[in-house]
Design an enzyme around this catalytic site. Structure first.
Site, PDB file in Angstrom:
ATOM      1  N   GLU A 103      20.104  -5.750  10.442  1.00  0.00           N
ATOM      2  CA  GLU A 103      19.469  -5.462  11.782  1.00  0.00           C
ATOM      3  C   GLU A 103      18.137  -4.923  11.699  1.00  0.00           C
ATOM      4  O   GLU A 103      18.005  -4.054  10.559  1.00  0.00           O
ATOM      5  CB  GLU A 103      20.511  -4.901  12.751  1.00  0.00           C
ATOM      6  CG  GLU A 103      20.744  -3.487  12.582  1.00  0.00           C
ATOM      7  CD  GLU A 103      21.999  -3.164  11.569  1.00  0.00           C
ATOM      8  OE1 GLU A 103      22.004  -2.242  10.623  1.00  0.00           O
ATOM      9  OE2 GLU A 103      23.098  -3.931  11.602  1.00  0.00           O
ATOM     10  N   TYR A 115      11.317 -10.952   6.768  1.00  0.00           N
ATOM     11  CA  TYR A 115      12.706 -11.353   6.608  1.00  0.00           C
ATOM     12  C   TYR A 115      12.837 -12.814   7.075  1.00  0.00           C
ATOM     13  O   TYR A 115      13.765 -13.666   6.043  1.00  0.00           O
ATOM     14  CB  TYR A 115      13.911 -10.621   7.755  1.00  0.00           C
ATOM     15  CG  TYR A 115      13.798  -9.310   7.398  1.00  0.00           C
ATOM     16  CD1 TYR A 115      13.790  -8.776   5.983  1.00  0.00           C
ATOM     17  CD2 TYR A 115      13.846  -8.235   8.386  1.00  0.00           C
ATOM     18  CE1 TYR A 115      13.838  -7.280   5.558  1.00  0.00           C
ATOM     19  CE2 TYR A 115      13.939  -7.024   7.925  1.00  0.00           C
ATOM     20  CZ  TYR A 115      14.046  -6.591   6.742  1.00  0.00           C
ATOM     21  OH  TYR A 115      13.971  -5.292   6.316  1.00  0.00           O
TER      22      TYR A 115
END
Length: 146
Positions: A103, A115
């Site tokens: 997260e 990411y």
């Protein structure tokens, strides 16, 4: 730059980075506890005996949750985060961990882009997950084979 497993002797430098970057930093004892776990893997990037960044993951069977990714403020935007996280993903896949979750603060679009470059996809939101300031977490998952 060298990517290697985090050692207890690295914790003082890791804590400098942690306290500088995060409004709610982990404690040294917290890092120590995770370093002792068999299902945890923490890596550092080191250059001339200086820790430039670190990342960690907790695993259960073939899945893992990235706990933290951090690069010294003055060394960000040099590709260190990509190098380090890509190395972590490769080690995970070598060890049979093929589904990796994380997260990230919704405001941290630099990390979100990183990411995504590494094969993560957004798959949810946790409302008001972070504190100081209160902010949503973007949930992301990587299932690619390195």
């Amino acid at each position: 730059m060298v990517l290697r497993e985090m050692e207890l002797d690295d914790l003082d430098q890791v804590m400098e980075i942690e306290k500088d970057l995060f409004s709610v930093p982990w404690t040294k004892e917290g890092f120590f506890t995770f370093l002792m776990k068999e299902n945890a893997m923490f890596l550092v990037v080191e250059e001339k005996q200086k820790i430039l960044g670190y990342c960690g993951i907790l695993t259960v069977l073939d899945e893992g949750d990235i706990t933290n990714v951090a690069v010294r403020r003055e060394r960000q935007k040099e590709g260190i985060g990509f190098f380090m996280t890509d190395g972590l993903l490769r080690l995970c896949h070598e060890r049979g961990v093929n589904v990796i979750h994380l997260e990230v603060r919704s405001s941290n679009q630099t990390a979100v882009r990183l990411y995504k470059r590494l094969g993560f996809e957004e798959d949810g939101i946790r409302r008001n997950y972070y504190t100081d300031p209160v902010e949503d977490a973007i949930l992301m998952t990587n299932t690619r084979k390195v």
